[in-house]
Enzyme design. Structure first.
Site, PDB file in Angstrom:
ATOM      1  N   TYR A   1      -3.749   3.607  15.701  1.00  0.00           N
ATOM      2  CA  TYR A   1      -3.087   2.337  15.413  1.00  0.00           C
ATOM      3  C   TYR A   1      -1.580   2.567  15.327  1.00  0.00           C
ATOM      4  O   TYR A   1      -1.122   3.431  14.584  1.00  0.00           O
ATOM      5  CB  TYR A   1      -3.625   1.755  14.103  1.00  0.00           C
TER       6      TYR A   1
ATOM      7  N   ARG B   1      -2.172  -7.032 -12.030  1.00  0.00           N
ATOM      8  CA  ARG B   1      -1.932  -5.959 -11.060  1.00  0.00           C
ATOM      9  C   ARG B   1      -2.918  -4.804 -11.221  1.00  0.00           C
ATOM     10  O   ARG B   1      -3.012  -3.929 -10.370  1.00  0.00           O
ATOM     11  CB  ARG B   1      -0.475  -5.468 -11.162  1.00  0.00           C
TER      12      ARG B   1
ATOM     13  N   LYS C   1      -9.662  -7.132   9.825  1.00  0.00           N
ATOM     14  CA  LYS C   1     -10.341  -7.166  11.109  1.00  0.00           C
ATOM     15  C   LYS C   1     -11.820  -7.549  10.939  1.00  0.00           C
ATOM     16  O   LYS C   1     -12.100  -8.631  10.465  1.00  0.00           O
ATOM     17  CB  LYS C   1     -10.146  -5.821  11.811  1.00  0.00           C
TER      18      LYS C   1
ATOM     19  N   ASP D   1      -9.649   6.410   9.549  1.00  0.00           N
ATOM     20  CA  ASP D   1      -9.452   4.971   9.714  1.00  0.00           C
ATOM     21  C   ASP D   1     -10.705   4.457  10.427  1.00  0.00           C
ATOM     22  O   ASP D   1     -10.924   4.723  11.607  1.00  0.00           O
ATOM     23  CB  ASP D   1      -8.181   4.721  10.543  1.00  0.00           C
TER      24      ASP D   1
HETATM   25  C1  LIG Z   1      -4.855  -3.565  12.036  1.00  0.00           C
HETATM   26  C2  LIG Z   1      -5.091  -2.125  11.853  1.00  0.00           C
HETATM   27  C3  LIG Z   1      -4.443  -1.397  10.839  1.00  0.00           C
HETATM   28  C4  LIG Z   1      -3.415  -2.043   9.912  1.00  0.00           C
HETATM   29  O1  LIG Z   1      -4.003  -2.974   9.063  1.00  0.00           O
HETATM   30  P1  LIG Z   1      -3.277  -4.314   8.540  1.00  0.00           P
HETATM   31  O2  LIG Z   1      -4.364  -5.006   7.800  1.00  0.00           O
HETATM   32  O3  LIG Z   1      -2.759  -5.051   9.735  1.00  0.00           O
HETATM   33  O4  LIG Z   1      -2.147  -3.871   7.651  1.00  0.00           O
HETATM   34  C5  LIG Z   1      -4.742  -0.047  10.713  1.00  0.00           C
HETATM   35  N1  LIG Z   1      -5.614   0.563  11.549  1.00  0.00           N
HETATM   36  C6  LIG Z   1      -6.248  -0.091  12.537  1.00  0.00           C
HETATM   37  C7  LIG Z   1      -7.199   0.644  13.420  1.00  0.00           C
HETATM   38  C8  LIG Z   1      -6.003  -1.452  12.726  1.00  0.00           C
HETATM   39  O5  LIG Z   1      -6.631  -2.095  13.728  1.00  0.00           O
END
Ligand SMILES: *Cc1c(COP(=O)(O)O)cnc(C)c1O
Length: 370
Positions: free
Chosen positions: A96, A45, A192, A167
């Site tokens: 998001y 961990r 993504k 983000d």
């Molecule tokens: C998908 C996404 C998230 C969340 O991420 P996960 O990997 O699904 O937990 C946060 N911000 C944006 C802009 C996203 O597209």
């Protein structure tokens, strides 16, 4: 790695094993839950080599130190946990939906106070951030595609004493580096574009501040939202080709944005690469490309939009984004999507297929779904 290298070179070469005779060119994931005593590793961990290689590569691109998490949301939760109980968070009206839902949950229990602002309105952000602990930024925003003035709002946030988090999922570390524009923390859903193949759920944070890094590392080990070695390895494996994938995907997105703009059934196209887009000048100033996500609207007809999503053959009707395959969805099909997102808005995640095939299928869906 030498700082003058182009990011498209860094993405290939950072985070590799040391070049000594017989060393592997790529590391393999090590699946051990514990380690022989006497070293600094200790337990599964706390760290492993697959995380380190992935984090070093992201860090070299963003200009900070990385920490990988079990998902984008696990990374978001660790960042939100930095806010003291009763603290103030300023967040975008559009972002998001999972991030906004988490903040709403924390506000509902009295954990934090949340104020939402139009993140493209720099004066409104500067005013809201006074007395805030955390400024959450997303740019371009999901799925409204608004562009924030990152240098200006990062400066305003820092002047107010708030921790500024961006983000950076839509832009990727290749198109935008918020730490270099004054942000304190960058967060990624590596699920993504970074992983790029829709086959892994993974997250990351980056910061150039050692204290913040340690605070986030402590949360990862204590909250336990860690990725498996295989997930981190897949993340790095995908990241190696990000520059090439993105080049094709964003050229496709620009091509499709123009086609959609000229289509009689399309009432609005949101893509910062379009010269008339409200975010175009800002995106041009702070990004090295406009990315591969775009949204469009169909004159207020949500049922038609839903049928379009169900009428494609090549495009996959699915949520998520950033994979090699093109996806589309009507965002408001999700009950947690923000109600000010139009219910006829379709978000496209443009992949790396041939642009002519992508347009032919989309055009066919727009025609047959009527
Ligand atoms: C998908 C996404 C998230 C969340 O991420 P996960 O990997 O699904 O937990 C946060 N911000 C944006 C802009 C996203 O597209």
């Amino acid at each position: 790695m030498a700082p003058e290298l182009d990011p498209s070179t860094v993405v290939v070469h950072a985070g590799r094993p040391e070049r000594v005779p017989n060393a592997p060119v790529s590391d393999s994931p090590v699946f051990s839950a514990t380690y022989v005593a006497g070293g600094d590793r200790g337990y599964g961990r706390f760290g492993n080599d697959a995380w380190t290689a992935f984090e070093e590569t992201l860090g070299a691109l963003e200009g900070g130190r990385g920490l990988t998490f079990a998902s984008g949301m696990a990374a978001v939760a660790a960042v939100c946990d930095l806010v003291p109980v009763g603290g103030r968070v300023v967040a975008p009206i559009h972002a998001y939906s999972g991030v906004l839902a988490l903040l709403d949950q924390q506000a509902a229990t009295g954990r934090v106070v949340v104020e939402r602002v139009d993140i493209a309105d720099t004066a409104a952000v500067a005013q809201a951030v006074a007395g805030a602990n955390l400024l959450w930024v997303e740019s371009p925003t999901n799925p409204a595609m608004e562009v924030a003035d990152l240098p200006a709002i990062a400066a305003a946030g820092r002047a107010a004493g708030a921790t500024v988090v961006v983000d950076n999922t839509f832009a990727t570390p290749l198109l935008q580096q918020p730490l270099r524009m004054g942000a304190d923390i960058v967060m990624h859903s590596a699920t993504k574009f970074i992983s790029g193949h829709s086959d892994v759920v993974l997250g990351a944070v980056l910061t150039a501040d050692d204290e913040l890094w340690s605070a986030l590392e402590l949360r990862r080990r204590s909250l336990g939202a860690i990725p498996g070695p295989m997930e981190a390895w897949l993340g790095l494996r995908g990241l190696r080709t990000l520059a090439l994938r993105l080049e094709r995907a964003q050229a496709n997105a620009a091509f499709l944005a123009e086609r959609l703009l000229a289509h009689p059934r399309v009432s609005r196209v949101r893509y910062p690469g379009l010269p008339d887009d409200p975010g175009h000048a800002r995106a041009k100033a702070q990004m090295s490309g406009f990315g591969a996500i775009l949204s469009f609207e169909l004159g207020g007809d949500a049922e038609y939009a839903q049928r379009v999503c169900e009428s494609t053959e090549l495009w996959v009707h699915a949520t998520s984004l950033g994979g090699v395959e093109s996806l589309l969805e009507r965002r408001r099909r999700w009950p947690i999507e923000v109600p000010t997102i139009p219910d006829d808005l379709i978000r496209l995640s443009v992949g790396i297929e041939h642009p002519v095939d992508l347009w032919a299928d989309l055009e066919q869906a727009l025609r047959t779904a009527v």
